[in-house]
Design a protein around this motif. Structure first.
Motif, short mmCIF file in Angstrom:
data_model
loop_
_atom_site.label_atom_id
_atom_site.label_comp_id
_atom_site.label_asym_id
_atom_site.label_seq_id
_atom_site.Cartn_x
_atom_site.Cartn_y
_atom_site.Cartn_z
N TYR A 111 -22.56 -25.35 29.48
CA TYR A 111 -21.66 -24.54 30.65
C TYR A 111 -21.71 -25.59 32.09
O TYR A 111 -22.53 -26.12 32.36
N GLY A 112 -20.48 -25.57 32.72
CA GLY A 112 -20.36 -26.24 33.67
C GLY A 112 -20.73 -27.92 33.65
O GLY A 112 -20.47 -28.33 32.75
N HIS A 131 -17.57 -29.82 27.82
CA HIS A 131 -18.28 -28.95 29.07
C HIS A 131 -17.15 -27.86 29.03
O HIS A 131 -15.90 -27.90 28.80
N VAL A 132 -17.67 -26.72 29.06
CA VAL A 132 -16.95 -25.54 29.30
C VAL A 132 -17.02 -24.65 30.34
O VAL A 132 -17.96 -25.06 31.14
N VAL A 146 -19.57 -15.19 18.41
CA VAL A 146 -19.30 -16.76 18.95
C VAL A 146 -17.75 -16.65 19.41
O VAL A 146 -17.34 -17.18 20.27
N ALA A 147 -16.89 -16.07 18.52
CA ALA A 147 -15.44 -16.08 18.93
C ALA A 147 -15.36 -15.40 20.15
O ALA A 147 -14.25 -15.98 21.09
N GLN A 148 -16.11 -14.39 20.32
CA GLN A 148 -15.64 -13.60 21.81
C GLN A 148 -16.15 -14.50 23.15
O GLN A 148 -15.54 -14.47 23.83
N GLN A 149 -17.41 -14.96 22.88
CA GLN A 149 -18.12 -15.87 23.97
C GLN A 149 -17.56 -17.13 24.27
O GLN A 149 -17.26 -17.43 25.39
N TYR A 150 -17.04 -17.91 22.95
CA TYR A 150 -16.52 -19.41 23.25
C TYR A 150 -14.99 -19.39 23.11
O TYR A 150 -14.54 -20.38 23.58
N GLY A 151 -14.41 -18.18 22.50
CA GLY A 151 -13.02 -18.64 22.11
C GLY A 151 -11.88 -18.75 23.54
O GLY A 151 -11.33 -19.71 23.32
N ALA A 152 -12.38 -18.01 24.45
CA ALA A 152 -11.37 -18.01 25.69
C ALA A 152 -12.03 -19.11 26.81
O ALA A 152 -11.56 -19.30 27.65
N ARG A 153 -13.17 -19.79 26.25
CA ARG A 153 -13.80 -20.69 27.60
C ARG A 153 -13.01 -21.92 27.44
O ARG A 153 -12.71 -22.53 26.20
N ALA A 154 -12.78 -22.17 28.60
CA ALA A 154 -11.96 -23.54 28.61
C ALA A 154 -12.84 -24.87 28.34
O ALA A 154 -14.02 -25.02 28.65
#
Ligand code: NAD
Ligand code: DAU
Length: 353
Positions: free
Chosen positions: A215-216, A285-286, A345-353
């Motif tokens: 993260y960050g 980095h997301v 995992v799909a919900q949490q990381y799917g949309a993270r840039a």
């Protein structure tokens, strides 16, 4: 006997296993078996008459009252909680239900039972609340570590729910004289850690050749403690802690997230090399966690000075043991990565840039 709640989760199961390895006193284990509760953690106790598992909710007063009346435990240790900060951001209600209302109901059941006990049993009884350093909020880079006197400044829905629970525990002591103890511990790691949290997530993703989502900028600092040291601290506080007091528990081991991830990669490269190259190539980095606390650090001098506890495991040895454990327990990892885990995992990381 003692009553442990949440004893099928990460820390609770380590605690039950450690307790029964060094004591003859039976454990009554009450756990609702949410996604984080896993009876496989306790498989080595199958057939052990000193471990009594009950599937139930800490908020269910009928069940708790019945267990207290039937088994008359000398202590209740409350590990049960919703524990993942990211889940508290996407769905805070469950955190209020278990961590606040669940603790309230548990306290009330315990108070009713405790107040009717004969004098000697009432005096010896303990309610131990397993809390966290997150209730203290975030530290500036050069600020001194959290002592027990640091004011509560919770920043995430998880931290706010744990802080609320701690305030209830405090009030039940102040108002009703219930003999309570509270431990505020830093980040744990070790066997049976659910792979939604940083260290086990990085291990299982790296082994699968998947991205390692940092993260960050990855410069957030946590104070890491091997779970066995936390369990020993809880046993120490239960034995010798002063009712009404808090005890901070930490590893004297502040590290930035990115350094943790690099160490996990290096250990995996050494123990199980990847023909595709060093695992650090997978670091990605997301988008940062909303409201992400920058730094936690525990000043654990009080528990050392007053109760004689100090961590025994170094981070180098503890992390090595942990990585080895995950390599040796591929079946456990496969088991917990169920459909529900994959959806998270799909919900949490799917949309993270
Ligand atoms: P976990 O999420 O791995 O396990 C929680 C357990 O509680 C699970 O077995 C779950 O089924 C059970 N549970 C949840 N809701 C329940 C309910 N309503 N009734 C009965 N059981 C219920 O959590 P963990 O990491 O093992 O943390 C245990 C405790 O330690 C929590 O109170 C947490 O706040 C605290 N803590 C954790 C850490 C850490 O680094 N993991 C550090 C300090 C304090
Ligand atoms: O400090 C004690 C707390 O430690 C406990 O009270 C909580 O129950 C426990 O979950 C833990 O909270 P954290 O938020 O610190 O742990 P987590 O493993 O989720 O994250 C550790 C750090 O790593 C944090 O700064 C966020 C970051 N992180 C986490 C994940 C899951 C990432 O960079 N990427 C990730 O994918």
């Amino acid at each position: 006997m003692i009553l442990v709640t949440g004893g099928a989760g990460f820390i609770g199961s380590n605690f039950v296993l450690d307790w029964l390895a060094c004591s003859d006193e039976p454990v009554l284990n009450l756990d609702a078996l949410t996604y984080a509760g896993n009876l496989r953690n306790l498989a080595s106790l199958d057939g052990n008459p000193k471990h009594l598992f009950v599937h139930g909710d800490i908020g269910d007063r009928t069940v708790v009252a019945e267990l207290l009346a039937r088994h008359r435990p000398r202590a209740v240790l409350n590990f049960a909680a919703e524990s993942h900060v990211d889940r508290s951001i996407s769905g805070p209600e469950a955190f209020l239900r278990t961590n606040v209302m669940g603790t309230l109901n548990l306290l009330e059941s315990v108070r009713q039972h405790w107040s009717a006990l004969p004098e000697a049993e009432r005096a010896a009884f303990r309610f131990l609340q397993v809390s966290t350093d997150e209730v203290y909020g975030s530290l500036a880079p050069d600020a001194p570590a959290f002592t027990e006197l640091h004011r509560y400044e919770p920043n995430s829905p998880y931290a706010a729910s744990k802080a609320s629970a701690d305030h209830l525990v405090r009030a039940w002591h102040h108002t009703y004289r219930l003999p309570v103890l509270t431990t505020n511990c830093s980040n744990n790691y070790g066997p049976f850690h659910f792979p939604e949290k940083l260290i086990p997530l990085m291990i299982v993703n790296a082994l699968a050749g998947k991205p390692l989502p940092v993260y960050g900028d990855g410069m957030q600092v946590r104070d890491w403690l091997y779970v066995g040291d936390h369990c020993r601290a809880i046993r120490t506080v239960l034995e010798r802690g002063v009712p009404g007091e808090h005890y901070n528990v930490g590893g004297w081991n502040e590290q930035a997230n990115i350094d943790i991830v690099r160490q996990v990669c290096a250990l995996l490269d050494e123990m199980q090399p990847d023909p595709a190259g060093p695992r650090s190539r997978l670091i990605t980095h997301v988008t940062d966690r909303p409201g992400h606390d920058r730094r936690y650090a525990i000043d654990a001098r009080r528990i050392e000075r007053e109760l004689g506890w100090r961590p025994q495991e170094t981070f180098a040895s503890g992390l090595r043991r942990t990585v080895r454990w995950y390599l040796d327990h591929a079946d456990w990892v496969r088991d917990v990565q169920s459909g529900a885990y994959r959806e998270w995992v799909a919900q949490q990381y799917g949309a993270r840039a």
